[in-house]
Design a protein around this motif. Structure first.
Motif, PDB file in Angstrom:
ATOM      1  N   UNK A 123      24.910  80.193  14.316  1.00 10.13           N
ATOM      2  CA  UNK A 123      25.471  79.249  12.420  1.00 10.13           C
ATOM      3  C   UNK A 123      26.024  80.533  11.967  1.00 10.13           C
ATOM      4  N   UNK A 124      25.361  81.727  12.033  1.00 11.30           N
ATOM      5  CA  UNK A 124      25.740  83.315  11.948  1.00 11.30           C
ATOM      6  C   UNK A 124      26.869  83.772  12.047  1.00 11.30           C
ATOM      7  N   UNK A 125      27.452  83.401  13.663  1.00 19.39           N
ATOM      8  CA  UNK A 125      28.658  84.098  14.252  1.00 19.39           C
ATOM      9  C   UNK A 125      29.884  83.285  13.550  1.00 19.39           C
ATOM     10  N   UNK A 126      30.095  83.945  12.867  1.00 27.11           N
ATOM     11  CA  UNK A 126      31.454  84.551  12.640  1.00 27.11           C
ATOM     12  C   UNK A 126      32.691  83.869  13.322  1.00 27.11           C
ATOM     13  N   UNK A 127      32.451  84.481  14.383  1.00 28.12           N
ATOM     14  CA  UNK A 127      33.501  84.124  15.423  1.00 28.12           C
ATOM     15  C   UNK A 127      33.583  82.898  16.207  1.00 28.12           C
ATOM     16  N   UNK A 128      31.996  82.525  16.276  1.00 28.03           N
ATOM     17  CA  UNK A 128      32.460  81.312  16.621  1.00 28.03           C
ATOM     18  C   UNK A 128      32.868  80.386  15.921  1.00 28.03           C
ATOM     19  N   UNK A 129      32.401  79.968  14.494  1.00 27.30           N
ATOM     20  CA  UNK A 129      32.903  79.718  13.162  1.00 27.30           C
ATOM     21  C   UNK A 129      34.719  79.479  13.287  1.00 27.30           C
ATOM     22  N   UNK A 130      35.000  80.805  13.317  1.00 30.43           N
ATOM     23  CA  UNK A 130      36.387  80.339  13.856  1.00 30.43           C
ATOM     24  C   UNK A 130      36.863  79.944  15.235  1.00 30.43           C
ATOM     25  N   UNK A 131      36.090  79.673  16.126  1.00 36.47           N
ATOM     26  CA  UNK A 131      36.653  78.924  17.102  1.00 36.47           C
ATOM     27  C   UNK A 131      36.490  77.965  17.370  1.00 36.47           C
ATOM     28  N   UNK A 132      35.381  77.498  16.589  1.00 37.90           N
ATOM     29  CA  UNK A 132      35.491  75.887  16.230  1.00 37.90           C
ATOM     30  C   UNK A 132      36.350  74.996  16.269  1.00 37.90           C
ATOM     31  N   UNK A 133      37.460  75.506  15.037  1.00 39.96           N
ATOM     32  CA  UNK A 133      38.268  73.998  14.910  1.00 39.96           C
ATOM     33  C   UNK A 133      39.703  74.288  16.668  1.00 39.96           C
ATOM     34  N   UNK A 134      39.745  75.111  16.796  1.00 40.47           N
ATOM     35  CA  UNK A 134      40.402  75.784  18.582  1.00 40.47           C
ATOM     36  C   UNK A 134      39.363  74.639  19.636  1.00 40.47           C
ATOM     37  N   UNK A 135      38.038  74.564  19.660  1.00 37.01           N
ATOM     38  CA  UNK A 135      37.783  73.897  20.268  1.00 37.01           C
ATOM     39  C   UNK A 135      37.670  72.317  20.599  1.00 37.01           C
ATOM     40  N   UNK A 136      37.688  72.309  18.819  1.00 34.15           N
ATOM     41  CA  UNK A 136      37.760  70.734  18.988  1.00 34.15           C
ATOM     42  C   UNK A 136      39.572  70.260  19.095  1.00 34.15           C
ATOM     43  N   UNK A 137      40.389  70.966  18.783  1.00 35.57           N
ATOM     44  CA  UNK A 137      41.677  70.859  19.192  1.00 35.57           C
ATOM     45  C   UNK A 137      42.042  70.696  20.580  1.00 35.57           C
ATOM     46  N   UNK A 138      41.026  71.799  21.890  1.00 36.80           N
ATOM     47  CA  UNK A 138      41.469  71.475  22.679  1.00 36.80           C
ATOM     48  C   UNK A 138      40.701  70.229  23.128  1.00 36.80           C
ATOM     49  N   UNK A 139      39.537  69.713  23.021  1.00 30.84           N
ATOM     50  CA  UNK A 139      39.045  69.047  23.681  1.00 30.84           C
ATOM     51  C   UNK A 139      40.132  67.614  23.320  1.00 30.84           C
ATOM     52  N   UNK A 140      40.881  67.520  22.430  1.00 32.42           N
ATOM     53  CA  UNK A 140      42.383  66.219  22.021  1.00 32.42           C
ATOM     54  C   UNK A 140      43.172  66.495  23.291  1.00 32.42           C
ATOM     55  N   UNK A 141      43.202  67.296  23.088  1.00 32.26           N
ATOM     56  CA  UNK A 141      44.536  67.852  24.766  1.00 32.26           C
ATOM     57  C   UNK A 141      44.628  66.875  25.890  1.00 32.26           C
ATOM     58  N   UNK A 142      45.466  66.181  25.914  1.00 32.12           N
ATOM     59  CA  UNK A 142      45.648  65.421  27.461  1.00 32.12           C
ATOM     60  C   UNK A 142      45.344  66.179  28.385  1.00 32.12           C
ATOM     61  N   UNK A 143      45.374  66.922  28.700  1.00 26.41           N
ATOM     62  CA  UNK A 143      45.029  67.774  29.641  1.00 26.41           C
ATOM     63  C   UNK A 143      43.944  67.866  30.317  1.00 26.41           C
ATOM     64  N   UNK A 144      43.462  68.027  29.181  1.00 26.43           N
ATOM     65  CA  UNK A 144      42.097  68.103  29.149  1.00 26.43           C
ATOM     66  C   UNK A 144      41.102  66.488  29.133  1.00 26.43           C
TER      67      UNK A 144
END
Length: 106
Positions: free
Chosen positions: A28-49
């Motif tokens: 929860x305290x990790x700023x880079x983790x929070x910044x990456x969260x929307x990218x991770x979610x977007x990748x999870x929606x990609x057809x290739x994955x």
């Protein structure tokens, strides 16, 4: 596909019920983790994955799941095939995570 939130209680079940899994370890305290969260979610929606389960694990509250991947830094990503660890990367760059996930699709 939605990102699955897992803890020590259900982590092994998630690994064993999905052939291909990518795990993002965060805190929860990790700023880079929070910044990456929307990218991770977007990748999870990609057809290739479409055949890859995307999983979030809080590294601080799930020490057993953290040990399985040998987490050294945050954010930390690990890919599992059939419940077995394939590879890991400690990175906050989307390209590095994509390269890691692609190891599951070969």
């Amino acid at each position: 596909m939605a990102v699955i939130v897992a803890t020590d209680n259900d982590f092994n079940n998630v690994l064993n019920s999905n052939q291909n899994v990518v795990v993002k370890y965060y805190a929860d305290w990790c700023g880079s983790c929070r910044l990456f969260a929307p990218k991770f979610k977007r990748m999870s929606d990609e057809e290739v994955f479409a055949n890859v389960a995307f999983v979030d694990v809080n590294a601080e509250t799930s020490p057993e799941a953290r040990k399985l991947a040998g987490v050294t830094n945050l954010p930390f990503f690990a890919v599992f095939r059939s419940g077995k660890l394939v590879d890991t990367v400690a990175a906050s760059k989307e390209e590095a995570v994509r390269d890691l996930i692609n190891k599951l699709t070969v």
